[in-house]
Scaffold this motif. Structure first.
Motif, mmCIF file in Angstrom:
data_model
loop_
_atom_site.group_PDB
_atom_site.id
_atom_site.type_symbol
_atom_site.label_atom_id
_atom_site.label_comp_id
_atom_site.label_asym_id
_atom_site.label_seq_id
_atom_site.Cartn_x
_atom_site.Cartn_y
_atom_site.Cartn_z
ATOM 1 N N ASP A 24 -12.990 1.014 8.133
ATOM 2 C CA ASP A 24 -11.842 1.597 8.833
ATOM 3 C C ASP A 24 -10.609 1.592 7.934
ATOM 4 O OD1 ASP A 24 -13.276 2.125 11.110
ATOM 5 O OD2 ASP A 24 -12.619 0.328 12.189
ATOM 6 N N GLU A 25 -10.402 0.494 7.215
ATOM 7 C CA GLU A 25 -9.289 0.433 6.272
ATOM 8 C C GLU A 25 -9.471 1.464 5.166
ATOM 9 O OE1 GLU A 25 -9.034 -3.572 4.883
ATOM 10 O OE2 GLU A 25 -8.756 -4.411 6.871
ATOM 11 N N ARG B 4 -6.799 8.747 3.525
ATOM 12 C CA ARG B 4 -5.885 9.776 4.025
ATOM 13 C C ARG B 4 -4.725 9.990 3.052
ATOM 14 N NH1 ARG B 4 -3.059 8.115 8.264
ATOM 15 N NH2 ARG B 4 -2.440 10.265 8.736
ATOM 16 N N HIS B 5 -4.492 9.019 2.186
ATOM 17 C CA HIS B 5 -3.314 9.052 1.307
ATOM 18 C C HIS B 5 -3.666 9.032 -0.178
ATOM 19 C CE1 HIS B 5 -0.935 8.117 4.911
ATOM 20 N NE2 HIS B 5 -1.830 7.188 5.177
ATOM 21 N N TYR C 155 0.515 4.979 -1.913
ATOM 22 C CA TYR C 155 0.564 6.272 -1.219
ATOM 23 C C TYR C 155 1.656 7.157 -1.814
ATOM 24 C CZ TYR C 155 -1.976 3.753 2.559
ATOM 25 O OH TYR C 155 -2.851 3.019 3.310
ATOM 26 N N TYR D 88 0.819 -1.207 0.000
ATOM 27 C CA TYR D 88 0.000 0.000 0.000
ATOM 28 C C TYR D 88 0.853 1.257 0.000
ATOM 29 C CZ TYR D 88 -4.010 -2.995 1.302
ATOM 30 O OH TYR D 88 -4.998 -3.944 1.335
ATOM 31 N N ASP D 89 2.011 1.183 0.649
ATOM 32 C CA ASP D 89 2.864 2.371 0.739
ATOM 33 C C ASP D 89 3.304 2.837 -0.643
ATOM 34 O OD1 ASP D 89 4.353 -0.120 0.817
ATOM 35 O OD2 ASP D 89 6.160 1.072 1.137
ATOM 36 N N HIS E 150 -10.996 4.354 5.310
ATOM 37 C CA HIS E 150 -10.696 5.699 5.823
ATOM 38 C C HIS E 150 -9.186 5.927 5.907
ATOM 39 C CE1 HIS E 150 -14.747 6.975 6.539
ATOM 40 N NE2 HIS E 150 -15.007 5.985 7.381
ATOM 41 N N GLU E 151 -8.449 4.906 6.307
ATOM 42 C CA GLU E 151 -6.993 5.056 6.371
ATOM 43 C C GLU E 151 -6.416 5.267 4.976
ATOM 44 O OE1 GLU E 151 -3.116 5.404 7.519
ATOM 45 O OE2 GLU E 151 -4.951 5.571 8.718
ATOM 46 N N HIS E 152 -6.884 4.492 4.004
ATOM 47 C CA HIS E 152 -6.389 4.659 2.634
ATOM 48 C C HIS E 152 -6.750 6.033 2.069
ATOM 49 C CE1 HIS E 152 -4.947 0.621 2.439
ATOM 50 N NE2 HIS E 152 -6.136 0.046 2.430
#
Length: 352
Positions: free
Chosen positions: A233-234, A240-241, A212, A208-209, A236-238
């Motif tokens: 939840d996953e 962010r990037h 990003y 995933y990085d 929302h984290e993704h």
């Protein structure tokens, strides 16, 4: 956004269906999946979410040009916003099919540069094209010239033998130069020799990085992340990037997840409050399809996950599995299966 109608009468071609769906957003997408994202699953998905962007199965340019075009591009106006995914590499053929996508009312045309199967590799389709970024760019440029629709590319972060960060950036930059502004990135490499398509969805590690970092390096591009995402939840984290998330297998096997998309990601009310209501709302469509001569099992197989994790869900699935394939099976099989699932005490449910 409403597409202008073309000359044929509605009963003659899907091309005359007006597109009056919501403005497309790639903030939350349902991935194109062979044998899964058929018109029957897409109808169910749209009942659950008005805003999730849906994708067709991959359709090859050869199938559209030499086959039954109406059959491959047929869809219900209910499905909008809807993107067509193409498989191909010949610029002229891709341009022709991109124009068809617009004529048939789709919201987007997407090029598959991620499918790892041997069959498509032999026809220069799918993930093998990551080794030929200039060819992808030629196809994208031809598609952009042929349609006013957004032209997007769905791809891997690399393929075996070409899996470096530098090569990924070269691919992005080459295709972006041709005019592509949206890249849907499956955060795994594709192993073209030695792994099956199924294994390619699980065995290569997720990075995933890297996705990003693509967004950070190319902020002017729209970067959508795909691969192994299962929860909000996953997501929302993704987000962010990246600009958007694309879910595949989780959205198919647990479609009730989609009932939470509109409220969670778009701040809009959910279109449904219970799984029972969703299935009841689908009954007229099922009856319509049966009248067209479609076998019940071709429809019912996409309903199997609707009561995932619910009391009676196993009995629901078993009844459909044991009866939908029988000759003459009709809507009563669905009704009998529904009766095996307990009606919620409160109509208001939350997506899980």
């Amino acid at each position: 956004m409403i597409r202008s109608e073309v000359a044929k009468k509605p009963e003659e071609s899907a091309k005359s269906l007006p597109n009056s769906g919501p403005e497309p957003s790639r903030r939350f997408c349902v991935a194109p999946m062979m044998d899964w994202t058929t018109p029957h699953f897409r109808y169910l998905a749209r009942l659950l979410s008005r805003r999730a962007l849906l994708y067709t199965e991959m359709v090859t340019t050869g199938a559209l040009i030499h086959g039954d075009t109406d059959r491959f591009l047929r869809h219900d106006p209910m499905e909008y916003p809807l993107a067509l995914q193409l498989g191909g590499s010949d610029p002229r053929e891709l341009a022709h099919c991109a124009a068809l996508a617009e004529q048939y009312g789709f919201d987007e045309v997407n090029l598959n540069v991620g499918c790892p199967s041997d069959r498509v590799q032999n026809n220069m389709i799918g993930a093998c094209l990551m080794g030929h970024p200039e060819k992808v760019a030629e196809g994208v440029a031809a598609m952009i010239a042929a349609t006013s629709l957004p032209v997007t590319v769905k791809h891997r972060i690399g393929i075996d033998g070409r899996e470096s960060w530098e090569e990924l950036c070269h691919f992005i930059e080459t295709v972006a130069t041709a005019g592509c502004r949206t890249f849907i990135v499956h955060a795994r490499i594709a192993v073209l020799e030695g792994l099956s398509p199924k294994e390619n969805r699980d065995i290569p590690p997720l990075k995933y990085d890297w996705v990003y970092q693509l967004k950070a390096r190319y902020p002017e591009l729209e970067i959508i992340i795909n691969g192994g995402i299962k929860t909000f939840d996953e997501c929302h984290e993704h987000l962010r990037h990246t600009n958007g998330v694309m879910l595949g297998r989780e959205a198919y096997h647990n479609p009730w997840l989609l009932a939470g998309v509109d409220e969670t990601f778009f701040g809009e009310p959910a279109p449904v409050t219970s799984r029972h209501d969703v299935l009841r709302a689908m009954l007229p469509f099922i009856e319509q399809e049966l009248e067209r001569g479609i076998y019940l099992t071709h429809i019912s197989r996409h309903l199997m996950g609707l009561f995932h994790g619910q009391p009676g869900g196993r009995q629901f699935r078993r009844h459909i599995s044991e009866n939908a394939h029988r000759p003459g099976s009709g809507i009563e099989v669905i009704l009998d299966a529904l009766a095996k699932v307990r009606t919620p005490s409160s109509e208001l449910e939350t997506a899980s």
